[in-house]
Design an enzyme around this catalytic site. Structure first.
Site, PDB file in Angstrom:
ATOM      1  N   TYR A  59      11.215  -6.789 -16.402  1.00  0.00           N
ATOM      2  CA  TYR A  59      10.504  -6.858 -15.131  1.00  0.00           C
ATOM      3  C   TYR A  59       9.922  -8.252 -14.955  1.00  0.00           C
ATOM      4  O   TYR A  59      10.546  -9.233 -15.322  1.00  0.00           O
ATOM      5  CB  TYR A  59       9.465  -5.727 -15.041  1.00  0.00           C
ATOM      6  CG  TYR A  59       9.172  -5.364 -13.610  1.00  0.00           C
ATOM      7  CD1 TYR A  59      10.184  -4.857 -12.798  1.00  0.00           C
ATOM      8  CD2 TYR A  59       7.920  -5.552 -13.053  1.00  0.00           C
ATOM      9  CE1 TYR A  59       9.949  -4.542 -11.471  1.00  0.00           C
ATOM     10  CE2 TYR A  59       7.675  -5.239 -11.721  1.00  0.00           C
ATOM     11  CZ  TYR A  59       8.693  -4.744 -10.935  1.00  0.00           C
ATOM     12  OH  TYR A  59       8.461  -4.441  -9.627  1.00  0.00           O
ATOM     13  N   ARG A 112      10.320  -8.042   0.755  1.00  0.00           N
ATOM     14  CA  ARG A 112       9.273  -8.853   0.116  1.00  0.00           C
ATOM     15  C   ARG A 112       9.346  -8.643  -1.388  1.00  0.00           C
ATOM     16  O   ARG A 112       8.576  -7.890  -1.963  1.00  0.00           O
ATOM     17  CB  ARG A 112       7.892  -8.468   0.658  1.00  0.00           C
ATOM     18  CG  ARG A 112       6.797  -9.455   0.257  1.00  0.00           C
ATOM     19  CD  ARG A 112       5.462  -8.775   0.148  1.00  0.00           C
ATOM     20  NE  ARG A 112       5.436  -7.734  -0.850  1.00  0.00           N
ATOM     21  CZ  ARG A 112       5.252  -7.938  -2.160  1.00  0.00           C
ATOM     22  NH1 ARG A 112       5.103  -9.158  -2.632  1.00  0.00           N
ATOM     23  NH2 ARG A 112       5.224  -6.919  -3.005  1.00  0.00           N
ATOM     24  N   LYS A 130      11.833  -1.121 -12.206  1.00  0.00           N
ATOM     25  CA  LYS A 130      10.738  -0.166 -12.177  1.00  0.00           C
ATOM     26  C   LYS A 130      11.137   1.153 -12.832  1.00  0.00           C
ATOM     27  O   LYS A 130      10.345   1.766 -13.555  1.00  0.00           O
ATOM     28  CB  LYS A 130      10.300   0.093 -10.722  1.00  0.00           C
ATOM     29  CG  LYS A 130       9.249  -0.901 -10.225  1.00  0.00           C
ATOM     30  CD  LYS A 130       7.879  -0.607 -10.839  1.00  0.00           C
ATOM     31  CE  LYS A 130       6.872  -1.705 -10.579  1.00  0.00           C
ATOM     32  NZ  LYS A 130       6.387  -1.777  -9.212  1.00  0.00           N
ATOM     33  N   GLU A 201       8.556   0.406  -2.680  1.00  0.00           N
ATOM     34  CA  GLU A 201       8.456  -0.801  -3.514  1.00  0.00           C
ATOM     35  C   GLU A 201       8.944  -2.036  -2.756  1.00  0.00           C
ATOM     36  O   GLU A 201      10.069  -2.081  -2.259  1.00  0.00           O
ATOM     37  CB  GLU A 201       9.310  -0.618  -4.780  1.00  0.00           C
ATOM     38  CG  GLU A 201       9.155  -1.707  -5.800  1.00  0.00           C
ATOM     39  CD  GLU A 201       7.811  -1.670  -6.509  1.00  0.00           C
ATOM     40  OE1 GLU A 201       7.340  -2.746  -6.915  1.00  0.00           O
ATOM     41  OE2 GLU A 201       7.260  -0.573  -6.666  1.00  0.00           O
ATOM     42  N   ASP A 202       8.086  -3.064  -2.677  1.00  0.00           N
ATOM     43  CA  ASP A 202       8.445  -4.383  -2.154  1.00  0.00           C
ATOM     44  C   ASP A 202       9.025  -4.353  -0.739  1.00  0.00           C
ATOM     45  O   ASP A 202      10.032  -5.017  -0.446  1.00  0.00           O
ATOM     46  CB  ASP A 202       9.402  -5.097  -3.118  1.00  0.00           C
ATOM     47  CG  ASP A 202       8.665  -5.652  -4.330  1.00  0.00           C
ATOM     48  OD1 ASP A 202       7.465  -5.386  -4.460  1.00  0.00           O
ATOM     49  OD2 ASP A 202       9.279  -6.352  -5.150  1.00  0.00           O
ATOM     50  N   ASP A 224       3.494   1.365  -4.539  1.00  0.00           N
ATOM     51  CA  ASP A 224       2.949   0.710  -5.723  1.00  0.00           C
ATOM     52  C   ASP A 224       2.321  -0.638  -5.393  1.00  0.00           C
ATOM     53  O   ASP A 224       1.335  -1.033  -6.009  1.00  0.00           O
ATOM     54  CB  ASP A 224       4.055   0.535  -6.768  1.00  0.00           C
ATOM     55  CG  ASP A 224       3.521   0.035  -8.091  1.00  0.00           C
ATOM     56  OD1 ASP A 224       2.525   0.602  -8.574  1.00  0.00           O
ATOM     57  OD2 ASP A 224       4.076  -0.932  -8.636  1.00  0.00           O
ATOM     58  N   ASP A 225       2.881  -1.361  -4.429  1.00  0.00           N
ATOM     59  CA  ASP A 225       2.344  -2.678  -4.095  1.00  0.00           C
ATOM     60  C   ASP A 225       0.942  -2.578  -3.498  1.00  0.00           C
ATOM     61  O   ASP A 225       0.106  -3.454  -3.712  1.00  0.00           O
ATOM     62  CB  ASP A 225       3.276  -3.393  -3.106  1.00  0.00           C
ATOM     63  CG  ASP A 225       4.688  -3.508  -3.639  1.00  0.00           C
ATOM     64  OD1 ASP A 225       4.862  -4.126  -4.694  1.00  0.00           O
ATOM     65  OD2 ASP A 225       5.606  -2.937  -3.019  1.00  0.00           O
ATOM     66  N   ASN A 374       2.934 -13.057  -8.805  1.00  0.00           N
ATOM     67  CA  ASN A 374       4.131 -13.101  -9.635  1.00  0.00           C
ATOM     68  C   ASN A 374       5.250 -13.822  -8.874  1.00  0.00           C
ATOM     69  O   ASN A 374       5.261 -13.815  -7.654  1.00  0.00           O
ATOM     70  CB  ASN A 374       4.599 -11.673  -9.964  1.00  0.00           C
ATOM     71  CG  ASN A 374       3.762 -11.022 -11.036  1.00  0.00           C
ATOM     72  OD1 ASN A 374       3.471 -11.630 -12.042  1.00  0.00           O
ATOM     73  ND2 ASN A 374       3.373  -9.775 -10.802  1.00  0.00           N
TER      74      ASN A 374
END
Length: 519
Positions: A59, A112, A130, A201-202, A224-225, A374
């Site tokens: 990751y 993103r 993930k 996610e993202d 999660d973000d 990150n």
């Protein structure tokens, strides 16, 4: 065929030796992906035995490098790609999945990816990574986990002009057509995998909040973000308060970067202040949220709906001394509001300069600095920079891993504020509890459980989260806390605490070879 039969331990030892021989992190990533394709048992046994070393490869930060080149380095497809061209056949796509019992789906639309922006379907590396962490850290069985990419195009000209790009080569789908595709996808998940947890996610900021609000009560799901990042940061802040002997209301918070992560963190701080008895107005007065236009203020026409609860009242800042009239910059906030907690989620390398850090350190004996962007190259400040500027007094968390530092006879250790402390346990706990939805109270329970794991000896080193080596135990602790909270809210199975802990332990898969028996 050579006659030797190797044990799992021998296979892992050989794989680890080959892994260590790879010349750089990207080659290590490619090796691990190939190993996962050949033998998931060996792959997960290797990763769980060397979790601290492997997570930065599987990751962040290496997965970001891999996603930038995914179309070129991909050897085999993993997961499911949903496009405008196959969405009308979504039922057939899901029927063709060979996994026996899908209980977890991690989905992205690639808009993103980390701090790297729109990577289209090359962002599939994130759901794949993930899922690997759900298995290695959370203990979910790999055959119940499904990575999905909603490949709705990309607005990245580099990808659109790249003949090697493997994705849907069109401008990104927007508006009603995009929303219809997402709706068709979610409804198909409910039809085919009714007991599954869906993790967003993202996604881009606008769609991320919209999807979360639209579906969080219709299907077992969370983002999660927004929620995972906020809960992990809250756990680290809980520990920092314990170290300082302070309450949340004793601090002033500057959050720079009000996208999904920054907004999620602010929402969690507001919830913590509310638990201490503060009114929404009293809580708002302690949070200073800065985005591209500067400090968020209530009359800002560019203010987005999720940001409104943490926007400052105009009278509260009307008497401030500013560098430039009309804009309230990060440095203006630092000089006038004198924050004691500095949180960055901007993907702007070095944003927290020595001058910024020294100014914050003037306000409090133990400044709290979270540089959470990150991958590593996007970090607002390194732990070494924080400790140097604060004379070793800073309590530090970062998004990516950094080494410890010796400072005037003391060992200082940063915490990696990795969502892995939260999301595998939340997913496992929600599934074990058979919860109908993931609530804010469940995520708050997860934060408390993680913070409580940090020992006084670890606090003395500056650690705000448990060591990464404890991540599998942390996932079990979080899972029990989430399942217990689901029970208390009437949303999950009514098992007593002992039976919940037993159910979580039984649900955690351990990689092993299954004996073959012919006939």
């Amino acid at each position: 065929m050579r006659p030797a039969v190797l044990s799992l331990e021998s296979e892992v030892e050989r794989a680890y030796d080959a892994f260590r021989r790879k010349p750089d992190d990207l080659e290590k990533y490619i090796f691990l992906v190939a190993l996962q394709d050949r033998s998931e048992v060996v792959f997960y046994k290797l990763v769980t035995e060397h979790l601290k070393e492997m997570v930065p490869i599987v990751y962040t930060p290496t997965v970001g490098t891999a996603c930038l080149q995914m179309s070129s380095i991909q050897r085999r497809f993993r997961g499911v790609y949903i496009t405008p061209e196959n969405i009308d056949h979504i039922d057939q796509v899901f029927r063709n999945i060979t996994l026996p019992d899908v209980r977890l789906i991690v989905v992205t639309d690639g808009e993103r990816i980390l701090g790297l922006g729109d990577l289209g379907s090359d962002g599939m590396g994130i759901p794949v990574g993930k899922v690997s962490l759900y298995v290695a850290a959370g203990g979910l069985h790999p055959h119940v986990c499904l990575p999905v990419c909603l490949d709705v195009g990309t607005n990245n000209p580099r990808l659109l002009d790249d003949p090697a790009y493997l994705g849907y080569r069109h401008a990104r789908l927007r508006g009603e057509p995009y929303e219809k595709l997402v709706e068709a996808f979610v409804m198909a998940v409910k039809r085919h995998f009714p007991e599954a947890l869906l993790q967003w996610e993202d996604f881009g900021k606008g769609t991320a909040f919209k999807n979360l609000d639209r579906y969080r009560d219709r299907i077992l799901s969370f983002n999660d973000d927004i929620q995972g990042t906020g809960s992990t940061a809250l756990a680290a802040l809980m520990t920092a308060m314990r170290i300082k002997g302070h309450r949340f209301q004793d601090e002033r918070y500057l959050i720079v970067g009000m996208g999904q992560a920054g907004t999620g963190i602010a929402q969690n701080i507001l919830a913590a202040l509310a638990e201490e008895g503060l009114t929404p107005e009293e809580a708002r007065a302690r949070i200073f949220a800065v985005d591209m236009q500067g400090l968020l203020v209530e009359d800002d026409p560019a203010l987005e709906e999720p940001q409104r609860p943490m926007a400052q009242r105009r009278p509260a800042v009307s008497g401030w001394s500013l560098d430039s009239a009309g804009t309230i910059s990060m440095m203006d906030v630092i000089r006038n509001a004198k924050p004691t907690v500095l949180i960055g989620v901007t993907a702007q390398t070095g944003l927290f300069s020595e001058a910024v850090l020294q100014e914050v350190a003037k306000t409090t004996e133990r400044p709290i600095v979270f540089a959470l962007s990150n991958p590593t190259s996007k970090c607002e400040a390194t732990p070494e920079q924080v400790w140097t500027a604060t004379d070793g007094r800073g309590l530090v968390a970062t998004g990516s891993p950094f080494p410890s530092m010796e400072w005037k006879g003391r060992t200082l250790r940063p915490s990696q504020c990795n969502n892995m402390y939260i999301f595998p346990g939340v997913g496992l706990g929600a599934l074990v509890a058979k919860a109908s939805k993931v609530t804010d109270s469940m995520l708050m329970a997860a934060s408390r459980a993680i913070s409580a794991m940090v020992t006084p000896e670890q606090e003395a080193l500056g650690l705000l989260l448990p060591p990464m080596e404890d991540i599998r135990r942390a996932s079990a602790v979080v899972a029990v806390a989430v399942a217990r909270q689901a029970r208390e809210e009437g949303l999950g199975r009514r098992l007593d605490d002992d039976h919940l802990a037993q159910a979580v332990a039984q649900a955690q898969w351990e990689p092993h070879f299954t004996p073959f028996r012919a006939g």
